[in-house]
Design a protein around this motif. Structure first.
Motif, PDB file in Angstrom:
ATOM      1  N   ILE A  56       0.850  -1.190   0.000  1.00 44.18           N
ATOM      2  CA  ILE A  56       0.000   0.000   0.000  1.00 44.18           C
ATOM      3  C   ILE A  56       0.883   1.236   0.000  1.00 44.18           C
ATOM      4  N   TRP A  57       0.437   2.289  -0.708  1.00 44.42           N
ATOM      5  CA  TRP A  57       1.077   3.602  -0.620  1.00 44.42           C
ATOM      6  C   TRP A  57       0.109   4.564   0.052  1.00 44.42           C
ATOM      7  N   ILE A  58       0.631   5.307   1.027  1.00 40.15           N
ATOM      8  CA  ILE A  58      -0.166   6.335   1.696  1.00 40.15           C
ATOM      9  C   ILE A  58       0.747   7.512   2.017  1.00 40.15           C
ATOM     10  N   ALA A  59       0.204   8.714   1.922  1.00 39.29           N
ATOM     11  CA  ALA A  59       0.997   9.897   2.249  1.00 39.29           C
ATOM     12  C   ALA A  59       1.109  10.049   3.756  1.00 39.29           C
ATOM     13  N   GLN A  60       2.160  10.734   4.197  1.00 37.62           N
ATOM     14  CA  GLN A  60       2.449  10.867   5.626  1.00 37.62           C
ATOM     15  C   GLN A  60       1.503  11.834   6.343  1.00 37.62           C
ATOM     16  N   ARG A  61       0.677  12.531   5.585  1.00 36.50           N
ATOM     17  CA  ARG A  61      -0.260  13.483   6.168  1.00 36.50           C
ATOM     18  C   ARG A  61      -1.383  13.708   5.171  1.00 36.50           C
ATOM     19  N   GLU A  62      -2.477  14.272   5.636  1.00 36.81           N
ATOM     20  CA  GLU A  62      -3.569  14.624   4.725  1.00 36.81           C
ATOM     21  C   GLU A  62      -3.123  15.779   3.846  1.00 36.81           C
ATOM     22  N   GLY A  63      -3.186  15.597   2.548  1.00 42.38           N
ATOM     23  CA  GLY A  63      -2.758  16.640   1.629  1.00 42.38           C
ATOM     24  C   GLY A  63      -1.241  16.749   1.556  1.00 42.38           C
ATOM     25  N   ARG A  64      -0.789  17.752   0.792  1.00 43.22           N
ATOM     26  CA  ARG A  64       0.644  17.954   0.599  1.00 43.22           C
ATOM     27  C   ARG A  64       1.167  19.023   1.547  1.00 43.22           C
ATOM     28  N   ALA A  65       2.432  18.884   1.954  1.00 47.33           N
ATOM     29  CA  ALA A  65       3.088  19.963   2.687  1.00 47.33           C
ATOM     30  C   ALA A  65       3.522  20.969   1.628  1.00 47.33           C
ATOM     31  N   LYS A  66       2.767  22.030   1.460  1.00 47.68           N
ATOM     32  CA  LYS A  66       2.991  22.925   0.325  1.00 47.68           C
ATOM     33  C   LYS A  66       4.313  23.682   0.413  1.00 47.68           C
ATOM     34  N   ASN A  67       4.922  23.743   1.610  1.00 49.28           N
ATOM     35  CA  ASN A  67       6.235  24.370   1.727  1.00 49.28           C
ATOM     36  C   ASN A  67       7.359  23.320   1.792  1.00 49.28           C
ATOM     37  N   SER A  68       7.026  22.066   1.509  1.00 53.57           N
ATOM     38  CA  SER A  68       7.981  20.950   1.487  1.00 53.57           C
ATOM     39  C   SER A  68       8.656  20.693   2.829  1.00 53.57           C
ATOM     40  N   ASP A  69       8.076  21.218   3.907  1.00 53.54           N
ATOM     41  CA  ASP A  69       8.571  20.876   5.249  1.00 53.54           C
ATOM     42  C   ASP A  69       7.799  19.623   5.667  1.00 53.54           C
ATOM     43  N   ASP A  70       8.248  18.489   5.165  1.00 50.32           N
ATOM     44  CA  ASP A  70       7.494  17.240   5.276  1.00 50.32           C
ATOM     45  C   ASP A  70       7.530  16.686   6.693  1.00 50.32           C
ATOM     46  N   ARG A  71       6.356  16.552   7.289  1.00 54.98           N
ATOM     47  CA  ARG A  71       6.246  16.015   8.650  1.00 54.98           C
ATOM     48  C   ARG A  71       5.098  15.013   8.694  1.00 54.98           C
ATOM     49  N   THR A  72       5.348  13.866   9.272  1.00 55.01           N
ATOM     50  CA  THR A  72       4.308  12.853   9.418  1.00 55.01           C
ATOM     51  C   THR A  72       3.308  13.288  10.488  1.00 55.01           C
ATOM     52  N   ALA A  73       2.045  13.262  10.143  1.00 55.68           N
ATOM     53  CA  ALA A  73       1.010  13.614  11.115  1.00 55.68           C
ATOM     54  C   ALA A  73       0.848  12.473  12.112  1.00 55.68           C
ATOM     55  N   PRO A  74       1.005  12.732  13.408  1.00 59.21           N
ATOM     56  CA  PRO A  74       0.782  11.665  14.399  1.00 59.21           C
ATOM     57  C   PRO A  74      -0.594  11.026  14.250  1.00 59.21           C
ATOM     58  N   ALA A  75      -1.568  11.783  13.712  1.00 66.29           N
ATOM     59  CA  ALA A  75      -2.910  11.230  13.511  1.00 66.29           C
ATOM     60  C   ALA A  75      -2.882  10.040  12.552  1.00 66.29           C
ATOM     61  N   ILE A  76      -1.966  10.053  11.573  1.00 69.23           N
ATOM     62  CA  ILE A  76      -1.831   8.919  10.654  1.00 69.23           C
ATOM     63  C   ILE A  76      -1.357   7.691  11.421  1.00 69.23           C
ATOM     64  N   ILE A  77      -0.385   7.888  12.294  1.00 64.30           N
ATOM     65  CA  ILE A  77       0.130   6.777  13.104  1.00 64.30           C
ATOM     66  C   ILE A  77      -0.966   6.226  14.003  1.00 64.30           C
ATOM     67  N   LYS A  78      -1.716   7.107  14.634  1.00 66.70           N
ATOM     68  CA  LYS A  78      -2.805   6.675  15.516  1.00 66.70           C
ATOM     69  C   LYS A  78      -3.871   5.921  14.735  1.00 66.70           C
ATOM     70  N   MET A  79      -4.188   6.424  13.522  1.00 64.95           N
ATOM     71  CA  MET A  79      -5.177   5.740  12.693  1.00 64.95           C
ATOM     72  C   MET A  79      -4.740   4.313  12.394  1.00 64.95           C
ATOM     73  N   LEU A  80      -3.479   4.127  12.068  1.00 64.29           N
ATOM     74  CA  LEU A  80      -2.975   2.800  11.712  1.00 64.29           C
ATOM     75  C   LEU A  80      -3.068   1.815  12.876  1.00 64.29           C
ATOM     76  N   THR A  81      -3.050   2.316  14.098  1.00 66.17           N
ATOM     77  CA  THR A  81      -3.087   1.428  15.268  1.00 66.17           C
ATOM     78  C   THR A  81      -4.515   1.120  15.729  1.00 66.17           C
ATOM     79  N   MET A  82      -5.504   1.788  15.151  1.00 68.03           N
ATOM     80  CA  MET A  82      -6.885   1.599  15.610  1.00 68.03           C
ATOM     81  C   MET A  82      -7.383   0.179  15.377  1.00 68.03           C
ATOM     82  N   SER A  83      -6.750  -0.539  14.468  1.00 70.94           N
ATOM     83  CA  SER A  83      -7.190  -1.899  14.149  1.00 70.94           C
ATOM     84  C   SER A  83      -6.258  -2.961  14.730  1.00 70.94           C
TER      85      SER A  83
END
Length: 386
Positions: A179-206
């Motif tokens: 699977i491919w998924i982005a590290q956050r919702e939408g793009r980091a428009k200033n290219s300061d790429d940071r993984t949203a902790p919410a993505i990590i939390k979502m992955l652990t819900m199951s």
């Protein structure tokens, strides 16, 4: 292979659904229009006439998506590389988590080059905000995309996130698909790429209560993406100023479609994807941190691996030095590189037509887009390549 029916509204299409959708796809005028833009009128008409043998998802990816992406690549890219394929887990699959540069092409180019190298393509997470028309929905779901719902109340979003988490875990651990998924919702428009902790939390819900064990089961694999030139850089800068000047500003559907078209057909120069090593020993990474802090710690660990994998270009180093007002990265570019970037920067700002145009602000935003990857990689050191 069939998934549980409860995932029917988000899952990618099955092989038999591809065969059912093709007659409808042929009749959609938007499809023909896009094909003509990319391929030219004669080849587009030829391709549409000869879609008969396409009966499976793999057929569709090879005969339609592969043809389109290859044509786009030849028209808009100087070179595209996929590095680090030794980290692809052929037996179990990977959950690729990456920074996000282009709405459409990040996953399309990745899958295209996985296919070229004889590796399985990935399922693709795509937000329903991009599915503006039925033809887009049909085309992406035939291309192994599954839908990430972006709307709903707080309660609905919890249910949606849990469903998404369960779908990802099922695909990864029961079917051993990547699977491919982005590290956050939408793009980091200033290219300061940071993984949203919410993505990590979502992955652990199951998964299991133990966050580290739950995430390691998914085989999370950092993927670093860098485009030499971002065709949407001036559109992003424009959006930054509009949001600054009008706090309630929100992009229209037409603006989203313009960004998609510009990203697809604009010049990108060199593009490099780097697959990193899967995250491991997450329990040690988290240490004795409380559970509510572990998602932030894991997100930061993933960020470092993505920064490490950036394959940077002279434009990134020139922009980083211009942002800092120094010459710290001067060994990575020439005087000719500086002159070329200054000319390019002026041409992009010239494209922006908005009331109260603030050229200094716009210049700073475009500099951030190109300079932040170099600055972030420099902070962690130990880059894969320079």
């Amino acid at each position: 292979m069939k998934y549980p029916e409860r995932f029917d509204n988000i899952r990618r299409f099955y092989d038999e659904e591809v065969a059912q959708m093709l007659p409808q796809i042929r009749k959609m005028p938007e499809i023909g229009g896009i094909l003509q833009i990319v391929l030219g009128k004669d080849y587009a008409e030829y391709l549409l006439r000869n879609l008969g043998p396409v009966n499976t998802v793999d057929d569709f990816q090879r005969e339609v998506i592969g043809v389109l992406v290859t044509a786009i690549e030849h028209k808009t890219c100087k070179d595209v590389q996929l590095l680090g394929t030794e980290n692809y887990d052929l037996e179990h699959g990977n959950l690729f988590v990456s920074n996000h540069r282009d709405i459409v092409l990040d996953s399309a180019l990745l899958n295209s080059h996985l296919f070229y190298k004889g590796l399985p393509t990935t399922q693709i997470a795509i937000g329903n905000n991009l599915l503006a028309y039925p033809w887009i929905t049909a085309a992406v779901r035939m291309n192994k995309a599954f839908v990430v719902k972006r709307d709903g109340s707080v309660k609905e979003q919890f249910i949606i996130s849990k469903e998404l988490s369960e779908y990802i875990r099922m695909v990864r651990t029961e079917y051993n698909e990547s699977i491919w998924i982005a590290q956050r919702e939408g793009r980091a428009k200033n290219s300061d790429d940071r993984t949203a902790p919410a993505i990590i939390k979502m992955l652990t819900m199951s998964g299991a209560r133990d966050m580290a064990a739950s995430l390691e089961e998914l085989n999370i694999t950092p993927l670093s993406i860098n485009y030499e030139f971002d065709p949407c850089d001036y559109l992003k800068a424009r959006e930054f100023q509009l949001k600054r000047d009008m706090p309630d500003y929100k992009k229209s559907q037409q603006e989203d479609l313009l960004s998609m078209k510009t990203g697809i057909m604009g010049y990108k120069g060199r593009v490099v994807f780097v697959i990193g090593k899967p995250l491991s020993n997450l329990k040690a990474v988290c240490g004795d941190a409380p559970r509510n802090e572990q998602a932030e710690i894991i997100a930061e660990a993933l960020d470092k691996e993505i920064f490490k994998g950036y394959h940077l270009f002279p434009i990134n180093y020139v922009a980083a030095d211009m942002l800092e007002g120094g010459t710290r990265f001067a060994c990575n570019y020439t005087a000719a590189d500086v002159k070329a970037f200054e000319k390019y920067l002026a041409s992009r700002i010239e494209l922006i037509d908005i009331p109260g145009k603030d050229e200094a602000f716009l210049k700073g935003k475009i500099l951030e887009m190109y300079g932040n990857p170099a600055l972030n990689q420099d902070k962690i050191g130990d880059a894969v390549n320079r």
